[in-house]
Write a protein that holds these residues in place. Structure first.
Motif: not given
Lengths: 318, 95
Positions: A27-28, B66
């Motif tokens: 995850d970012w 993403e």
């Protein structure tokens, strides 16, 4: 990425954590989140590894086979805990070698408590009872922390840790109910480990630089002072069971707060130890770095052996 | 410093027969055999398992968070894949 984009991602990130969502490795995440986690998780892993040294020294001198297998299992658990935590830390994009290098060069810290010497067998009791007791208080809230791999590692650690504390308490109980010399030995260990155990829970809240951000990220769920008070409140009655005296003349029950008041902690001593001037800092690093260097040929040989086996397998396949 | 580092392995453990292997964590080892032996010591010290799989981490391909939208969102509006979507009178039994 533009500054605005990063701001927006950070906002979404904070909202996820506020909703109690877990963050997973791919995850970012804000760079600061990553760095803070690498620092805390590796510090935690290093503490497990260095923490084996004071106790490992007593395995061959344990007074009975029962005590010996228990201590051996406890030290082995600590190696395991170090490994769970190093793996969790590596998911943040840092290599095991970098982590070791940070420990060995003194760049990374480990818990200040392991820079005190373990002088008698009673110290094995006091360490299990007090040091592991304080560690559990610190660790239980981390089972809910926001970073998934860390939380999962901590669940395993906490499950295994309670035997450590009980075996320590049992050692103390046996000594406290033994001969006058044995009881005195237990009291002496309590005298020496009590204050360092309180310090182990970290500087007071007004001096703790990371607390606020760490609370927001759920990397910390209670402040150092809250944890310390909890530790004192649950440990004093245990000392009463042992019939030992906690070495703090100012310790007394506060009816209004429903908690114990306690005396001033010598924070100068704490910072001296953190900065590397504790009684055993040099000795611990010498032992750790020495073990790593003496093991190098074993690691290399294992790699060479694996390669040779692989090549032989490939040749047979042709 | 060693020039060759031990690679990373992902460890999967079956806690008892009848259950699937589940990801337990990872560790470093020179080869698969050593990864199995180390996994035994690191992850099953208290009878946590009856079978271990080890896979070198570099062989795992993972989806990218993403792309979660295009991967997983299409399933969200397909309520007709669930039994509760269908109207059946209350007095119909065994359904």
């Amino acid at each position: 990425m533009s500054e605005e984009q990063i701001k927006s991602l950070e906002r979404q990130f904070d909202e996820r954590i506020a909703r109690d969502e877990k963050i997973e490795p791919k995850d970012w995440m804000p760079e600061k989140y990553r760095k803070t986690h690498i620092r805390q998780i590796s510090q935690h892993a290093h503490s497990e590894i260095v923490g084996m040294l004071p106790e490992g020294n007593w395995i061959t001198r344990a007074p009975s086979l029962r005590r010996k297998v228990a201590l051996l299992a406890k030290v082995q658990d600590e190696a395991g805990h170090g490994l769970y935590l190093y793996s969790a830390c590596e998911t943040l994009g840092v290599s095991r070698d970098e982590l070791y290098e940070q420990l060995h060069s003194g760049k990374a810290k480990y818990s200040s408590i392991f820079n005190y010497p373990a002088l008698t067998w009673a110290d094995m009791g006091a360490i299990g009872w007090l040091v592991d007791g304080a560690a559990i208080i610190n660790q239980v809230p981390l089972c809910n922390t926001s970073y998934g791999p860390y939380a999962r590692a901590m669940i395993r650690v906490c499950k295994e840790e309670s035997f450590h504390q009980r075996q320590g308490f049992e050692i103390m109980l046996k000594l406290a109910n033994g001969t006058p010399e044995q009881k005195e030995m237990a009291q002496d260990a309590l005298n020496r480990w009590w204050w360092p155990s309180l310090m182990m829970l970290g500087p007071t809240d007004d001096k703790s630089v990371h607390t606020e951000q760490s609370m927001k990220w759920k990397l910390k769920r209670k402040t150092n002072d809250e944890l310390r008070q909890q530790f004192i409140d649950q440990t004093v009655p245990q000392a009463d069971v042992l019939g030992l005296t906690i070495p703090d003349p100012d310790l007394k029950w506060n009816e209004e707060r429903q908690s114990y008041d306690f005396g001033a902690i010598d924070w100068d001593e704490f910072w001296q130890v953190v900065k590397g001037h504790g009684p055993m800092n040099k000795e611990r690093m010498k032992a750790r770095v020495g073990a790593w260097e003496r093991g190098e040929w074993v690691r290399d040989a294992a790699m060479a052996h694996a390669q040779k086996k692989q090549e032989r397998k490939e040749k047979q396949a042709v | 410093m060693s020039t060759k580092n031990w690679p990373l392995w992902e460890i999967f453990v079956r806690s008892k027969n009848g259950l699937e292997h589940r990801h337990f964590g990872s560790l470093h080892a020179a080869d698969a055999e050593m990864a199995l032996e180390n996994a035994r010591d690191v992850y099953t010290r208290r009878n946590e398992g009856v079978s271990i799989w080890v896979v070198e981490s570099k062989h795992i391909t993972a989806s990218n968070p993403e792309n979660n939208g295009e991967l997983f969102e299409p399933a969200q509006d397909k309520v007709y894949r669930h039994p509760t979507f269908y109207d059946v009178p209350d007095d119909v039994k065994h359904m």
